[in-house]
Design a protein around this motif. Structure first.
Motif, PDB file in Angstrom:
ATOM      1  N   LYS A 154     145.179  11.686 -67.524  1.00  0.00           N
ATOM      2  CA  LYS A 154     145.488  13.005 -66.974  1.00  0.00           C
ATOM      3  C   LYS A 154     146.153  13.887 -68.023  1.00  0.00           C
ATOM      4  O   LYS A 154     146.078  15.091 -67.959  1.00  0.00           O
ATOM      5  CB  LYS A 154     146.408  12.859 -65.764  1.00  0.00           C
ATOM      6  CG  LYS A 154     145.679  12.362 -64.535  1.00  0.00           C
ATOM      7  CD  LYS A 154     146.633  12.200 -63.373  1.00  0.00           C
ATOM      8  CE  LYS A 154     145.908  11.590 -62.186  1.00  0.00           C
ATOM      9  NZ  LYS A 154     146.812  11.072 -61.188  1.00  0.00           N
TER      10      LYS A 154
ATOM     11  N   ARG B  63     144.987   6.668 -65.412  1.00  0.00           N
ATOM     12  CA  ARG B  63     146.229   7.373 -65.051  1.00  0.00           C
ATOM     13  C   ARG B  63     146.786   8.122 -66.253  1.00  0.00           C
ATOM     14  O   ARG B  63     147.192   9.267 -66.145  1.00  0.00           O
ATOM     15  CB  ARG B  63     147.256   6.375 -64.534  1.00  0.00           C
ATOM     16  CG  ARG B  63     146.848   5.818 -63.188  1.00  0.00           C
ATOM     17  CD  ARG B  63     147.688   4.609 -62.845  1.00  0.00           C
ATOM     18  NE  ARG B  63     147.031   3.817 -61.827  1.00  0.00           N
ATOM     19  CZ  ARG B  63     147.314   2.564 -61.583  1.00  0.00           C
ATOM     20  NH1 ARG B  63     148.237   1.944 -62.283  1.00  0.00           N
ATOM     21  NH2 ARG B  63     146.683   1.915 -60.641  1.00  0.00           N
TER      22      ARG B  63
ATOM     23  N   TRP C   5     144.235  16.705 -71.129  1.00  0.00           N
ATOM     24  CA  TRP C   5     143.848  18.111 -71.087  1.00  0.00           C
ATOM     25  C   TRP C   5     144.899  18.883 -70.317  1.00  0.00           C
ATOM     26  O   TRP C   5     145.283  18.492 -69.223  1.00  0.00           O
ATOM     27  CB  TRP C   5     142.483  18.223 -70.393  1.00  0.00           C
ATOM     28  CG  TRP C   5     141.865  19.542 -70.609  1.00  0.00           C
ATOM     29  CD1 TRP C   5     141.884  20.602 -69.756  1.00  0.00           C
ATOM     30  CD2 TRP C   5     141.103  19.964 -71.740  1.00  0.00           C
ATOM     31  NE1 TRP C   5     141.197  21.649 -70.297  1.00  0.00           N
ATOM     32  CE2 TRP C   5     140.707  21.290 -71.511  1.00  0.00           C
ATOM     33  CE3 TRP C   5     140.735  19.359 -72.943  1.00  0.00           C
ATOM     34  CZ2 TRP C   5     139.946  22.024 -72.413  1.00  0.00           C
ATOM     35  CZ3 TRP C   5     139.974  20.086 -73.837  1.00  0.00           C
ATOM     36  CH2 TRP C   5     139.577  21.397 -73.577  1.00  0.00           C
ATOM     37  N   ASN C   6     145.360  19.951 -70.885  1.00  0.00           N
ATOM     38  CA  ASN C   6     146.499  20.629 -70.268  1.00  0.00           C
ATOM     39  C   ASN C   6     146.125  21.844 -69.428  1.00  0.00           C
ATOM     40  O   ASN C   6     146.900  22.275 -68.583  1.00  0.00           O
ATOM     41  CB  ASN C   6     147.491  21.059 -71.360  1.00  0.00           C
ATOM     42  CG  ASN C   6     148.019  19.852 -72.109  1.00  0.00           C
ATOM     43  OD1 ASN C   6     148.282  18.816 -71.501  1.00  0.00           O
ATOM     44  ND2 ASN C   6     148.142  19.962 -73.422  1.00  0.00           N
ATOM     45  N   THR C   7     144.970  22.425 -69.664  1.00  0.00           N
ATOM     46  CA  THR C   7     144.635  23.687 -69.003  1.00  0.00           C
ATOM     47  C   THR C   7     143.969  23.479 -67.656  1.00  0.00           C
ATOM     48  O   THR C   7     144.222  24.223 -66.711  1.00  0.00           O
ATOM     49  CB  THR C   7     143.697  24.517 -69.911  1.00  0.00           C
ATOM     50  OG1 THR C   7     144.278  24.549 -71.211  1.00  0.00           O
ATOM     51  CG2 THR C   7     143.553  25.934 -69.389  1.00  0.00           C
ATOM     52  N   TYR C   8     143.087  22.476 -67.583  1.00  0.00           N
ATOM     53  CA  TYR C   8     142.331  22.235 -66.349  1.00  0.00           C
ATOM     54  C   TYR C   8     142.701  20.871 -65.787  1.00  0.00           C
ATOM     55  O   TYR C   8     143.090  19.966 -66.518  1.00  0.00           O
ATOM     56  CB  TYR C   8     140.826  22.266 -66.627  1.00  0.00           C
ATOM     57  CG  TYR C   8     140.337  23.577 -67.166  1.00  0.00           C
ATOM     58  CD1 TYR C   8     140.037  24.639 -66.312  1.00  0.00           C
ATOM     59  CD2 TYR C   8     140.174  23.755 -68.533  1.00  0.00           C
ATOM     60  CE1 TYR C   8     139.586  25.843 -66.816  1.00  0.00           C
ATOM     61  CE2 TYR C   8     139.723  24.961 -69.047  1.00  0.00           C
ATOM     62  CZ  TYR C   8     139.430  25.999 -68.189  1.00  0.00           C
ATOM     63  OH  TYR C   8     138.984  27.196 -68.683  1.00  0.00           O
ATOM     64  N   SER C   9     142.522  20.718 -64.488  1.00  0.00           N
ATOM     65  CA  SER C   9     142.780  19.420 -63.878  1.00  0.00           C
ATOM     66  C   SER C   9     141.638  18.464 -64.224  1.00  0.00           C
ATOM     67  O   SER C   9     140.529  18.885 -64.567  1.00  0.00           O
ATOM     68  CB  SER C   9     142.877  19.558 -62.365  1.00  0.00           C
ATOM     69  OG  SER C   9     141.599  19.821 -61.833  1.00  0.00           O
ATOM     70  N   TRP C  10     141.933  17.169 -64.093  1.00  0.00           N
ATOM     71  CA  TRP C  10     140.921  16.128 -64.322  1.00  0.00           C
ATOM     72  C   TRP C  10     139.698  16.397 -63.426  1.00  0.00           C
ATOM     73  O   TRP C  10     138.557  16.321 -63.869  1.00  0.00           O
ATOM     74  CB  TRP C  10     141.566  14.778 -64.014  1.00  0.00           C
ATOM     75  CG  TRP C  10     140.671  13.591 -64.137  1.00  0.00           C
ATOM     76  CD1 TRP C  10     140.051  12.930 -63.130  1.00  0.00           C
ATOM     77  CD2 TRP C  10     140.299  12.944 -65.344  1.00  0.00           C
ATOM     78  NE1 TRP C  10     139.316  11.893 -63.637  1.00  0.00           N
ATOM     79  CE2 TRP C  10     139.444  11.880 -64.998  1.00  0.00           C
ATOM     80  CE3 TRP C  10     140.607  13.148 -66.696  1.00  0.00           C
ATOM     81  CZ2 TRP C  10     138.900  11.032 -65.939  1.00  0.00           C
ATOM     82  CZ3 TRP C  10     140.053  12.302 -67.630  1.00  0.00           C
ATOM     83  CH2 TRP C  10     139.222  11.261 -67.260  1.00  0.00           C
ATOM     84  N   GLN C  11     139.944  16.768 -62.176  1.00  0.00           N
ATOM     85  CA  GLN C  11     138.842  17.009 -61.250  1.00  0.00           C
ATOM     86  C   GLN C  11     137.992  18.200 -61.693  1.00  0.00           C
ATOM     87  O   GLN C  11     136.778  18.201 -61.544  1.00  0.00           O
ATOM     88  CB  GLN C  11     139.370  17.266 -59.833  1.00  0.00           C
ATOM     89  CG  GLN C  11     139.832  16.017 -59.110  1.00  0.00           C
ATOM     90  CD  GLN C  11     141.226  15.573 -59.528  1.00  0.00           C
ATOM     91  OE1 GLN C  11     141.868  16.168 -60.389  1.00  0.00           O
ATOM     92  NE2 GLN C  11     141.705  14.505 -58.914  1.00  0.00           N
ATOM     93  N   GLU C  12     138.629  19.204 -62.275  1.00  0.00           N
ATOM     94  CA  GLU C  12     137.883  20.381 -62.753  1.00  0.00           C
ATOM     95  C   GLU C  12     136.961  20.020 -63.913  1.00  0.00           C
ATOM     96  O   GLU C  12     135.911  20.615 -64.097  1.00  0.00           O
ATOM     97  CB  GLU C  12     138.862  21.465 -63.228  1.00  0.00           C
ATOM     98  CG  GLU C  12     139.422  22.313 -62.120  1.00  0.00           C
ATOM     99  CD  GLU C  12     138.369  23.237 -61.532  1.00  0.00           C
ATOM    100  OE1 GLU C  12     137.827  24.078 -62.260  1.00  0.00           O
ATOM    101  OE2 GLU C  12     138.076  23.091 -60.330  1.00  0.00           O
TER     102      GLU C  12
ATOM    103  N   SER D  49     133.613  17.236 -62.517  1.00  0.00           N
ATOM    104  CA  SER D  49     132.957  17.495 -61.225  1.00  0.00           C
ATOM    105  C   SER D  49     131.831  18.507 -61.442  1.00  0.00           C
ATOM    106  O   SER D  49     131.915  19.349 -62.354  1.00  0.00           O
ATOM    107  CB  SER D  49     133.959  18.045 -60.212  1.00  0.00           C
ATOM    108  OG  SER D  49     134.322  19.367 -60.564  1.00  0.00           O
TER     109      SER D  49
ATOM    110  N   GLY E  55     133.244  22.020 -61.436  1.00  0.00           N
ATOM    111  CA  GLY E  55     133.907  22.376 -62.695  1.00  0.00           C
ATOM    112  C   GLY E  55     132.889  22.734 -63.768  1.00  0.00           C
ATOM    113  O   GLY E  55     133.072  23.672 -64.537  1.00  0.00           O
TER     114      GLY E  55
END
Ligand code: NAD
Length: 248
Positions: free
Chosen positions: A42, A39, A45-52, A55, A58
């Motif tokens: 998250k 949790r 990294w500020n620019t991309y989501s965790w999923q990006e 995956s 990504g």
């Protein structure tokens, strides 16, 4: 604390081996070593989501960002030191067969001395080719990887991490180990990531089953919940189990 029924109360359980302990660990066991839990992660990294960043899609879209993200995580994990919980689990090998099945991608169990660690979600310390069903793997410990660093098959090296949408590794092995353990110790996982969380249900009916975490919304049937920090609770538990085996 509420209790939910196990999904497999009627499932035939494996034959527990009296001297076998299986530890199921999650990111909470490494929190006291300074590594953020899922949790918290998250915020890394500020620019991309965790999923990006975790995956296959990504990776296709921006592999440089994915490599940079994992280079940073690998460096931090390599700088971190095993804590009292990792060391206590390793110490159990003095009297038991111990299998650690971890969702963690750090190497803190191995670095604490555990000799049998099953990584369900891959390892930061390893990379692999990015094509084919059985790519070659390489151990790089804490080193970074860059675009242009290729596997022998000519494909770009990628982190040996199980990303969203990819199959977990060694699940059948993990299931067999849980089913044959006389003691199952679950540490530092919220039990929200599947299929890893489903491993609890394979524990033998007769096994001693303990769960250690800071918080737990629902405690699985048959598990004793010890609430608190892994670095404080696990050493006490390990000392008791070693004493019971006559190893102190
Ligand atoms: P989670 O963040 O969903 O849950 C963490 C759990 O750890 C919570 O139940 C919390 O109560 C507990 N916890 C936090 N600090 C603790 C402490 N000091 N002592 C005892 N318990 C503590 O994590 P999860 O269930 O492991 O699932 C997250 C996923 O994230 C996994 O797939 C894992 O691969 C990945 N991940 C791994 C690492 C790592 O390798 N160190 C770090 C972040 C995320």
């Amino acid at each position: 604390m509420s209790s939910i029924p196990s999904l497999n109360q009627d499932r035939p359980s494996g034959k527990a081996q009296p001297r076998k302990i299986v530890v199921l660990s999650g990111s909470g066991i490494s929190a006291e070593s300074g590594l953020p839990t899922f949790r918290d992660a998250k915020g890394l990294w500020n620019t991309y989501s965790w999923q990006e960043l975790a995956s296959p899609a990504g990776w296709q879209r921006h592999p440089e960002a994915v490599l940079a993200f994992y280079n940073e995580r690998r460096a931090k994990a390599w700088q971190a030191q095993p804590n009292a919980a990792h060391r206590a689990i390793a110490s159990l090998e003095g009297a038991y067969e111990v299998v650690v099945v971890t969702q963690n991608v750090d190497a803190l169990h191995e670095r604490a001395g555990s000799s049998h660690v099953v990584h369900l979600h891959g390892e930061l310390a390893c990379v692999r080719g990015s094509a084919g069903a059985s790519p070659r793997r390489y151990r790089i410990d804490g080193d970074p990887i860059a675009m242009g660093q290729l596997c022998e098959d000519g494909t770009q090296l990628r982190p040996d991490i199980v990303w969203f949408g990819e199959a977990v590794q060694h699940f059948d092995d993990a299931e067999m180990h849980v089913a044959t353990a006389a003691r199952v110790l679950v540490v530092g996982t919220s039990l929200t990531v599947y299929p890893a969380a489903s491993l609890l249900q394979y524990a033998s009916r007769d096994a001693e089953k303990v769960l250690v975490a800071l918080d737990m919304e629902e405690v699985p049937h048959g598990y004793t919940f010890l609430q608190g920090k892994a670095g404080e609770i696990v050493p006490t538990l390990a000392a008791r189990w070693l004493a019971e085996a006559g190893a102190t």
